[in-house]
Design a protein around this motif. Structure first.
Motif, mmCIF file in Angstrom:
data_model
loop_
_atom_site.group_PDB
_atom_site.id
_atom_site.type_symbol
_atom_site.label_atom_id
_atom_site.label_comp_id
_atom_site.label_asym_id
_atom_site.label_seq_id
_atom_site.Cartn_x
_atom_site.Cartn_y
_atom_site.Cartn_z
ATOM 1 N N PHE A 1 -8.811 9.150 3.063
ATOM 2 C CA PHE A 1 -8.661 8.523 4.146
ATOM 3 C C PHE A 1 -6.996 8.548 4.807
ATOM 4 O O PHE A 1 -6.239 8.217 3.882
ATOM 5 N N ASN A 2 -6.663 8.838 6.063
ATOM 6 C CA ASN A 2 -5.338 8.893 6.436
ATOM 7 C C ASN A 2 -5.244 8.059 7.893
ATOM 8 O O ASN A 2 -6.194 8.461 8.664
ATOM 9 N N THR A 3 -4.178 7.339 7.972
ATOM 10 C CA THR A 3 -3.987 6.616 9.047
ATOM 11 C C THR A 3 -2.532 7.059 9.874
ATOM 12 O O THR A 3 -1.589 7.111 9.043
ATOM 13 N N ASP A 4 -2.425 6.664 11.162
ATOM 14 C CA ASP A 4 -1.082 6.859 11.678
ATOM 15 C C ASP A 4 -0.303 5.689 11.488
ATOM 16 O O ASP A 4 -0.916 4.762 10.861
ATOM 17 N N LYS A 5 0.878 5.331 12.145
ATOM 18 C CA LYS A 5 1.661 4.351 11.968
ATOM 19 C C LYS A 5 1.122 3.089 12.981
ATOM 20 O O LYS A 5 1.569 2.101 12.526
ATOM 21 N N ASN A 6 0.154 3.127 13.627
ATOM 22 C CA ASN A 6 -0.335 2.442 14.621
ATOM 23 C C ASN A 6 -1.420 1.648 14.032
ATOM 24 O O ASN A 6 -1.684 0.697 14.564
ATOM 25 N N ILE A 7 -2.015 2.293 12.974
ATOM 26 C CA ILE A 7 -3.434 1.886 12.449
ATOM 27 C C ILE A 7 -2.861 1.253 10.973
ATOM 28 O O ILE A 7 -2.384 2.150 10.388
ATOM 29 N N THR A 8 -3.184 -0.002 10.841
ATOM 30 C CA THR A 8 -3.045 -0.352 9.512
ATOM 31 C C THR A 8 -4.092 0.269 8.440
ATOM 32 O O THR A 8 -5.239 -0.103 8.718
ATOM 33 N N GLY A 9 -3.806 1.021 7.307
ATOM 34 C CA GLY A 9 -4.933 1.501 6.289
ATOM 35 C C GLY A 9 -4.650 0.883 5.093
ATOM 36 O O GLY A 9 -3.621 0.857 4.365
ATOM 37 N N SER A 10 -5.838 0.118 4.701
ATOM 38 C CA SER A 10 -5.573 -0.462 3.502
ATOM 39 C C SER A 10 -7.334 -0.287 2.768
ATOM 40 O O SER A 10 -8.119 0.221 3.356
ATOM 41 N N GLU A 11 -7.202 -0.406 1.430
ATOM 42 C CA GLU A 11 -8.411 -0.325 0.634
ATOM 43 C C GLU A 11 -9.460 -1.130 1.200
ATOM 44 O O GLU A 11 -10.557 -0.521 1.465
ATOM 45 N N GLU A 12 -9.303 -2.370 1.673
ATOM 46 C CA GLU A 12 -10.174 -3.171 2.147
ATOM 47 C C GLU A 12 -10.999 -2.703 3.416
ATOM 48 O O GLU A 12 -11.897 -2.852 3.953
ATOM 49 N N LYS A 13 -9.871 -1.964 4.463
ATOM 50 C CA LYS A 13 -10.294 -1.509 5.574
ATOM 51 C C LYS A 13 -11.074 -0.121 5.383
ATOM 52 O O LYS A 13 -12.101 0.191 6.165
#
Length: 104
Positions: free
Chosen positions: A5-17
């Motif tokens: 899973f990869n996200t850009d700087k505008n979406i917070t990426g975390s294990e929970e999400k």
């Protein structure tokens, strides 16, 4: 099947999400788990910090064993909806590819 899973700087990426989305993709694409070696999921917010309709984009790249990778995109209002829509598009593409391979 490995899922990255990869996200850009505008979406917070975390294990929970990402955990529920990874679980959804694993279940939704289980039929093709023998053909797919790796999935790369990229979530991005097309408008940055501004609000907008269908501004979350999900790009899923599927690496298939012995074949060229395929990619699909879907835009939606939320990350979850974007992933679900991209998964549906990927299933349709995989059904076509796997179906053609069976016919030969």
């Amino acid at each position: 099947m490995t899922i990255q899973f990869n996200t850009d700087k505008n979406i917070t990426g975390s294990e929970e999400k990402s955990a529920p989305l990874i679980a959804f993709l694993t279940t939704d694409l289980s039929r093709f788990s023998k053909q797919i070696t790796r999935l790369e999921v990229h979530l991005s917010d097309e408008n940055g910090h501004k609000d907008g309709q269908n501004d979350v984009r999900c790009l899923i790249e599927a690496r298939l064993e012995g074949r060229q990778p395929i990619a699909v995109t879907n835009d939606a209002n939320t990350s979850s909806l974007a992933v679900r829509g991209a998964s549906d598009k990927l299933k349709n593409a995989l059904e076509t590819i796997v179906g053609r391979a069976r016919n030969y």
